[in-house]
Design a protein around this motif. Structure first.
Motif, PDB file in Angstrom:
ATOM      1  N   ARG A   1     -10.899   4.445   4.763  1.00 28.66           N
ATOM      2  CA  ARG A   1     -10.081   3.328   4.322  1.00 28.66           C
ATOM      3  C   ARG A   1     -10.608   2.035   4.957  1.00 28.66           C
ATOM      4  N   ARG A   2     -10.246   0.945   4.351  1.00 24.96           N
ATOM      5  CA  ARG A   2     -10.705  -0.345   4.876  1.00 24.96           C
ATOM      6  C   ARG A   2     -10.281  -0.545   6.331  1.00 24.96           C
TER       7      ARG A   2
ATOM      8  N   SER B   1     -14.325   3.269  -3.802  1.00 23.30           N
ATOM      9  CA  SER B   1     -13.421   3.774  -4.838  1.00 23.30           C
ATOM     10  C   SER B   1     -14.017   3.485  -6.202  1.00 23.30           C
TER      11      SER B   1
ATOM     12  N   SER C   1      -7.630  -1.735  -3.387  1.00 22.67           N
ATOM     13  CA  SER C   1      -7.481  -0.341  -2.965  1.00 22.67           C
ATOM     14  C   SER C   1      -7.605  -0.236  -1.452  1.00 22.67           C
ATOM     15  N   GLN C   2      -6.873   0.688  -0.850  1.00 26.30           N
ATOM     16  CA  GLN C   2      -7.012   0.948   0.584  1.00 26.30           C
ATOM     17  C   GLN C   2      -8.340   1.608   0.905  1.00 26.30           C
ATOM     18  N   LEU C   3      -8.920   2.280  -0.085  1.00 23.39           N
ATOM     19  CA  LEU C   3     -10.158   3.017   0.136  1.00 23.39           C
ATOM     20  C   LEU C   3     -11.343   2.074   0.262  1.00 23.39           C
ATOM     21  N   LEU C   4     -12.258   2.408   1.169  1.00 23.68           N
ATOM     22  CA  LEU C   4     -13.463   1.601   1.336  1.00 23.68           C
ATOM     23  C   LEU C   4     -14.360   1.730   0.100  1.00 23.68           C
TER      24      LEU C   4
ATOM     25  N   TRP D   1      -5.971  16.087   0.517  1.00 26.14           N
ATOM     26  CA  TRP D   1      -6.205  15.320   1.739  1.00 26.14           C
ATOM     27  C   TRP D   1      -5.869  16.144   2.961  1.00 26.14           C
TER      28      TRP D   1
ATOM     29  N   ASP E   1     -10.138   1.583   8.562  1.00 22.20           N
ATOM     30  CA  ASP E   1     -10.908   2.430   9.484  1.00 22.20           C
ATOM     31  C   ASP E   1     -12.147   1.703  10.005  1.00 22.20           C
TER      32      ASP E   1
ATOM     33  N   VAL F   1      -9.952   7.597  -5.610  1.00 12.28           N
ATOM     34  CA  VAL F   1     -10.981   8.204  -4.778  1.00 12.28           C
ATOM     35  C   VAL F   1     -12.163   8.659  -5.628  1.00 12.28           C
TER      36      VAL F   1
END
Length: 375
Positions: A220-221, A284, A279-282, A246, A223, A290
């Motif tokens: 995630r961003r 995506s 998105s929270q994901l780094l 997850w 992280d 995801v």
């Protein structure tokens, strides 16, 4: 040994095949009761109390337990006895491997066979089926290890009298490919040409961090801490599982690794220009969802075919092996590399760092192995 969970003297504990079990052992109104294979003190207490109640009521049938065991299939044993016991001792990733091996290769061949009738011929049938499907030596060894553990566990738990002979898997495991820094550079450049800048950044991130593919797509961003120069590895994405996608990283621990200077600019750009900045994901897709590991593997295979001319064994995990070998080849201490890769040093030696014999010969010839004693 008296159970720590209860004060009942007839509940015992014992260890078999790395797992802890409970047993009941008592003499009551002429009946000598001996039962093994319970997964907790509460389960043993419940069963012992049930038996004693039946004896008092005059309804106890000593053949009931034998009948229950005699009708148990390997399917039932795996789901109701083996998996619950192993869930207390195995890592989540190992437990998933056990389930996949059983579902894909053991269950279709011998799942309905009675647990007491399992024999060496059934092990051979499983191997023959994998041979027919041209599975690798590594896969066959993994599946047969699961099968062997199941059989041994059933003996320890009192569902079988003895184990069986497991046929030896012939053939050497295929040497795992390690990419040179130049080959990795070609992959990174080709990824941008075939797909886009973001896929190129993902390849470089996988290599420079040594992350497993499930850990990389789960980043995630939040992280990424550019000021401290660190990445927190807190979760992992699993594809094609029924109990949820997850989970924790493979070793079950949240860990932090440093950001290499070559990766700093890549992560800075990704945070600013990613497909979906909301998105929270780094990393995506454009919808902010995801990225699927299977899709990434397919794209990387095509990139390798174009960039290297040979895509055999080029995968996200090959990038992990390659950075480990590169670090060790550049004289980074083995324990430091193992910590960076979040592995034990023994695992690193066996699976990731493969000896560079050409480099060894060059270094060996240049060494002075006996000191010059001349005055």
């Amino acid at each position: 040994m008296k159970s720590k969970q209860t004060n009942v003297r007839w509940i015992k504990t014992y260890q078999r095949s790395g797992s802890k079990f409970f047993a009941i052992s008592f003499m009551f109104r002429g009946f000598n009761i001996r039962r093994r294979g319970y997964l907790s003190a509460d389960e043993a207490l419940l069963e012992g109390t049930r038996i004693r109640t039946l004896i008092i009521q005059g309804k106890y049938n000593p053949d009931m337990q034998a009948e229950k065991v005699s009708k148990m299939s390997l399917d039932t044993y795996f789901e109701t006895i083996f998996l619950p016991a192993k869930s207390n001792t195995l890592k989540t990733s190992s437990l998933r491997t056990y389930k996949q091996c059983f579902k894909n290769w053991i269950q279709p061949v011998v799942g309905k066979v009675n647990i007491q009738q399992i024999a060496s011929k059934h092990a051979q049938r499983i191997i023959d089926n994998m041979d027919t499907n041209e599975k690798s030596t590594d896969t066959k060894k993994t599946v047969m290890n699961v099968f062997k553990n199941m059989v041994n566990h059933s003996v320890s738990a009192g569902y079988r009298e003895a184990g069986i002979n497991i046929p030896t898997i012939s053939g050497k495991a295929k040497t795992k490919r390690v990419l040179s820094p130049l080959e990795v550079a070609k992959l990174i450049n080709s990824a941008q040409e075939l797909y886009d800048e973001e896929f190129s950044r993902l390849i470089k991130t996988l290599y420079l961090t040594g992350l497993r593919i499930g850990e990389a797509v789960a980043l995630r961003r939040g992280d990424i801490n550019l000021e401290r120069g660190s990445i927190t590895i807190a979760r992992r994405y699993y594809e094609n599982v029924t109990e949820g996608n997850w989970d924790t990283p493979k070793n079950g621990k949240i860990q932090t690794i440093p950001i290499h200077p070559e990766l700093l600019q890549v992560l800075t750009l990704q945070l600013a220009e990613g497909h979906n900045k909301s998105s929270q994901l780094l990393f995506s897709n454009e919808a902010g969802k995801v990225l699927k590991p299977s899709s990434i593997r397919g794209k990387l295979y095509k990139v390798a075919a174009k960039a290297l001319g040979n895509a055999d064994q080029v995968s996200p995990h090959a990038l992990r092996r390659s950075i480990a070998s590169t670090l060790v080849d550049n004289n980074i201490p083995l324990d430091s590399v193992a910590d960076y890769m979040r592995h034990g040093t023994k695992v690193l030696e066996n699976h990731y760092n493969q000896p560079n014999r050409k480099q060894f010969r060059e270094n060996f010839k240049s060494l002075q192995l006996v000191a010059n004693d001349e005055d």
